[in-house]
Design a protein around this motif. Structure first.
Motif, mmCIF file in Angstrom:
data_model
loop_
_atom_site.group_PDB
_atom_site.id
_atom_site.type_symbol
_atom_site.label_atom_id
_atom_site.label_comp_id
_atom_site.label_asym_id
_atom_site.label_seq_id
_atom_site.Cartn_x
_atom_site.Cartn_y
_atom_site.Cartn_z
ATOM 1 N N LEU A 92 0.828 -1.209 0.000
ATOM 2 C CA LEU A 92 0.000 0.000 0.000
ATOM 3 C C LEU A 92 0.860 1.257 0.000
ATOM 4 N N LEU A 93 1.904 1.299 0.832
ATOM 5 C CA LEU A 93 2.764 2.480 0.897
ATOM 6 C C LEU A 93 3.529 2.681 -0.413
ATOM 7 N N LEU A 94 3.981 1.582 -1.029
ATOM 8 C CA LEU A 94 4.618 1.708 -2.347
ATOM 9 C C LEU A 94 3.622 2.233 -3.381
ATOM 10 N N GLY A 95 2.372 1.783 -3.261
ATOM 11 C CA GLY A 95 1.345 2.288 -4.175
ATOM 12 C C GLY A 95 1.108 3.776 -4.004
ATOM 13 N N TYR A 96 1.108 4.244 -2.741
ATOM 14 C CA TYR A 96 0.983 5.682 -2.490
ATOM 15 C C TYR A 96 2.086 6.451 -3.218
ATOM 16 N N ALA A 97 3.327 6.010 -3.019
ATOM 17 C CA ALA A 97 4.466 6.725 -3.595
ATOM 18 C C ALA A 97 4.390 6.741 -5.116
ATOM 19 N N LEU A 98 4.090 5.581 -5.707
ATOM 20 C CA LEU A 98 4.015 5.505 -7.170
ATOM 21 C C LEU A 98 2.871 6.351 -7.698
ATOM 22 N N PHE A 99 1.752 6.367 -6.990
ATOM 23 C CA PHE A 99 0.607 7.154 -7.433
ATOM 24 C C PHE A 99 0.939 8.645 -7.429
ATOM 25 N N GLY A 100 1.687 9.091 -6.412
ATOM 26 C CA GLY A 100 2.083 10.503 -6.372
ATOM 27 C C GLY A 100 3.022 10.871 -7.491
ATOM 28 N N VAL A 101 4.037 10.042 -7.745
ATOM 29 C CA VAL A 101 4.990 10.305 -8.822
ATOM 30 C C VAL A 101 4.283 10.310 -10.169
ATOM 31 N N ALA A 102 3.420 9.309 -10.393
ATOM 32 C CA ALA A 102 2.713 9.224 -11.669
ATOM 33 C C ALA A 102 1.775 10.413 -11.866
ATOM 34 N N SER A 103 1.176 10.910 -10.796
ATOM 35 C CA SER A 103 0.298 12.079 -10.909
ATOM 36 C C SER A 103 1.076 13.303 -11.376
ATOM 37 N N ALA A 104 2.289 13.495 -10.831
ATOM 38 C CA ALA A 104 3.119 14.617 -11.262
ATOM 39 C C ALA A 104 3.512 14.468 -12.729
ATOM 40 N N LEU A 105 3.882 13.256 -13.139
ATOM 41 C CA LEU A 105 4.248 13.021 -14.539
ATOM 42 C C LEU A 105 3.063 13.297 -15.464
ATOM 43 N N ALA A 106 1.864 12.890 -15.057
ATOM 44 C CA ALA A 106 0.684 13.117 -15.888
ATOM 45 C C ALA A 106 0.340 14.597 -15.973
ATOM 46 N N ALA A 107 0.470 15.317 -14.856
ATOM 47 C CA ALA A 107 0.109 16.734 -14.834
ATOM 48 C C ALA A 107 0.962 17.561 -15.783
ATOM 49 N N PHE A 108 2.241 17.195 -15.901
ATOM 50 C CA PHE A 108 3.164 17.989 -16.724
ATOM 51 C C PHE A 108 3.576 17.254 -17.995
ATOM 52 N N ALA A 109 2.777 16.292 -18.431
ATOM 53 C CA ALA A 109 3.076 15.557 -19.662
ATOM 54 C C ALA A 109 3.057 16.513 -20.850
ATOM 55 N N GLY A 110 4.109 16.425 -21.669
ATOM 56 C CA GLY A 110 4.209 17.305 -22.826
ATOM 57 C C GLY A 110 3.797 16.675 -24.124
ATOM 58 N N SER A 111 3.426 15.386 -24.091
ATOM 59 C CA SER A 111 3.014 14.696 -25.313
ATOM 60 C C SER A 111 2.005 13.624 -24.947
ATOM 61 N N ALA A 112 1.305 13.143 -25.957
ATOM 62 C CA ALA A 112 0.320 12.096 -25.727
ATOM 63 C C ALA A 112 0.993 10.824 -25.217
ATOM 64 N N GLN A 113 2.184 10.513 -25.764
ATOM 65 C CA GLN A 113 2.876 9.289 -25.359
ATOM 66 C C GLN A 113 3.276 9.332 -23.879
ATOM 67 N N SER A 114 3.788 10.476 -23.430
ATOM 68 C CA SER A 114 4.188 10.577 -22.021
ATOM 69 C C SER A 114 2.978 10.537 -21.100
ATOM 70 N N LEU A 115 1.832 11.060 -21.535
ATOM 71 C CA LEU A 115 0.614 10.991 -20.723
ATOM 72 C C LEU A 115 0.121 9.545 -20.626
ATOM 73 N N ILE A 116 0.238 8.800 -21.706
ATOM 74 C CA ILE A 116 -0.156 7.381 -21.682
ATOM 75 C C ILE A 116 0.709 6.611 -20.688
#
Length: 533
Positions: A92-116
């Motif tokens: 669960l704690l690893l899931g929290y950390a990964l979810f936070g990192v992935a949210s930041a990557l999605a928020a600032f995605a500069g292309s469709a591929q990076s958002l996917i």
């Protein structure tokens, strides 16, 4: 409660590792569930803004929307069983950390591929979080009466998250750019790991035998292929890119089942399905979701395309369904104790079928009272069914296999949703399209295009213009309403089938008798347990 019963409850909580107050644990788990539930729907209203900014192709846009549920559904069993082996809090704690990192990557995605890619990582994080929340609840609430109340609160929070997603997304898009729908996850995900480490107890299942890596990967690949095929089928695709994933997925799942039956220490103990309560509960979850998701999709189209409501107005019209689901979740524990699993699940299915049949009175004109009544009945009946089925399934599974059981329940939920969109969407199209074939003055090619969906019919009618366009628009709307009625009748039949299936469930809520003659943990032991956790 007698002193003996209180002592037994304290011993069971200590044995489960629940040094922290179990209701505080429930709050922490519900916050994490809320984020995952919101993230599953928050992107829907942001699709136009994403399309305008990133300019994705049609296939890329499809993957932006579908990658999260695809990845999440395929990995639920993998991470659910891994949590049983290495520790549910750790996963669960690893899931929290990964979810936070992935949210930041999605928020600032500069292309469709990076958002996917970011959405795929969010799916991985969600698959780590979802079964862990339920399996930890199974451990920290060993008393079934309290556990039923906790699961009711858990399911009510899930309903809130699904409804809040589009509304929150719409609010953020009015004031910020589309990436803000992901940024809301980050503050809570920064706080959740340290808070979770301090308050959540660690628990795991039996340590017998190694974790079946090959079996876990086989299950993940098979589920990914099946869910992909079902989603494409729901979109009306019947080509090789739909049939091949379905066939490959079916083969892989069969191989997974055969492998588990041969192993001394299986990844998932398939003997659980030999228990009528467990297998029936799983089947009821599939049927309930099959009826719900397809109806929600079609209802949203009806509200927007037939009644002409805006997306925000549509979301507000669907809110009574969510409020009724919340009420059912909060009242579920008391209802379960009074009526028992069999009557509660049967009653939930029948009540939902009555709601669906009531909604067949919908027409081309707005009837606010009818929709309000129907959605209230639908939300209360369906959440009653899902709550009682989840509680019965989780209580029937052995405590050491709580992660695997929770993963099976969540996978059934996802598969039921995908199959529901495919099945009810196909019924809708079959009932809708024939009415567009004989509109006077409309060319055959235009009729075929209009038969794909009501939205396309409106576009074709606008291009034709004049009396012919007006006639096509009117016929398309009437055909859609007819198709909606047929779909509602099919859905009611499926719900009544679920009510018959639920007759295999126990009549009463059976709670284990607590052992006698045990001592309560001392305050010092409670403090030491919290520190060690």
């Amino acid at each position: 409660m007698s002193g003996t019963t209180t002592a037994a409850a304290g011993l069971r909580r200590r044995a489960a590792g629940a040094g922290a107050n179990r209701w505080v644990v429930l709050v922490v788990l519900c916050v994490s569930l809320l984020l995952v539930a919101v993230d599953a729907t928050v992107l829907h209203v942001a699709v136009p803004a994403v399309t305008e900014d990133l300019r994705p192709g049609a296939i890329e846009l499809l993957w932006i929307v579908d990658t999260y549920p695809l990845v999440c559904a395929s990995l639920l069993i993998l991470f659910g069983t891994l949590g049983d082996k290495v520790g549910r809090r750790r996963i669960l704690l690893l899931g929290y950390a990964l979810f936070g990192v992935a949210s930041a990557l999605a928020a600032f995605a500069g292309s469709a591929q990076s958002l996917i890619v970011a959405r795929a990582l969010l799916g991985v994080g969600g698959a780590m979080i979802m079964p862990a929340t339920l399996s930890i609840l199974r451990q920290v609430f060993p008393d079934r009466r309290e556990r039923a109340l906790a699961i009711g609160i858990w399911s009510a929070v899930a309903a809130v998250g699904a409804a809040v997603g589009p509304l929150l997304g719409g609010f953020l898009l009015e004031h910020f750019w589309w990436g803000s729908v992901f940024l809301v996850n980050i503050p809570l995900m920064l706080v959740s790991p340290p808070v979770g480490r301090l308050l959540l107890p660690e628990s795991r299942g039996s340590a017998d035998g190694p974790w079946d890596v090959v079996g876990a990967l086989t299950a993940a690949a098979g589920l990914f292929a099946v869910v992909l095929g079902v989603k494409r089928l729901g979109g009306g695709e019947l080509g090789p890119f739909t049939v091949v994933p379905l066939m490959v997925g079916a083969v892989l799942i069969v191989l997974f089942v055969r492998r588990q039956r041969r192993r001394v220490h299986p990844l998932v103990d398939l003997r659980m399905f030999g228990r009528p309560t467990f297998s029936t509960s799983v089947g009821c979850i599939v049927l309930a979701m099959l009826a719900l998701v397809g109806l929600e999709l079609i209802a949203a189209q009806y509200l927007q395309l037939v009644l002409g409501l805006s997306p925000l107005e549509t979301g507000l019209r669907l809110l009574p369904l969510t409020f009724a689901a919340m009420a059912a979740g909060l009242a579920g524990a008391r209802l379960l104790r009074r009526f028992g699993p069999r009557r509660m699940v049967c009653g939930g299915f029948v009540l939902t079928a009555v709601a669906v049949l009531t909604l067949t009175a919908m027409s081309g004109s707005d009837n606010t009272g009818l929709l309000l009544f129907g959605f209230l009945l639908l939300g209360f009946g369906l959440e009653t069914t899902l709550f009682a089925a989840y509680e019965s399934m989780l209580s029937e599974a052995p405590a050491e296999q709580a992660g695997g059981a929770a993963a099976i329940g969540e996978t059934s939920y996802q598969l039921g949703a995908g199959i529901g969109i495919a099945l009810l969407g196909s019924v809708m199209n079959a009932a809708y399209a024939p009415g567009l074939k004989s509109v006077p003055g409309v060319p055959a090619a235009a009729s075929d295009a209009a038969g794909h969906s009501l939205g396309e019919a409106y576009e074709v009618a606008g291009q034709l213009g004049g009396p012919v366009g007006v006639a096509l628009r009117r016929v398309a709307r009437d055909s859609f309403v007819h198709g909606l009625h047929v779909t509602l009748l099919v859905s009611a039949g499926l719900l009544l089938l679920g009510a018959v299936m639920a007759l295999r469930l126990p009549r009463v809520m059976q709670c284990e008798a607590p052992p006698a003659g045990v001592e309560l943990p001392s305050p010092r032991e409670v403090v030491e347990s919290r520190v060690s956790a």
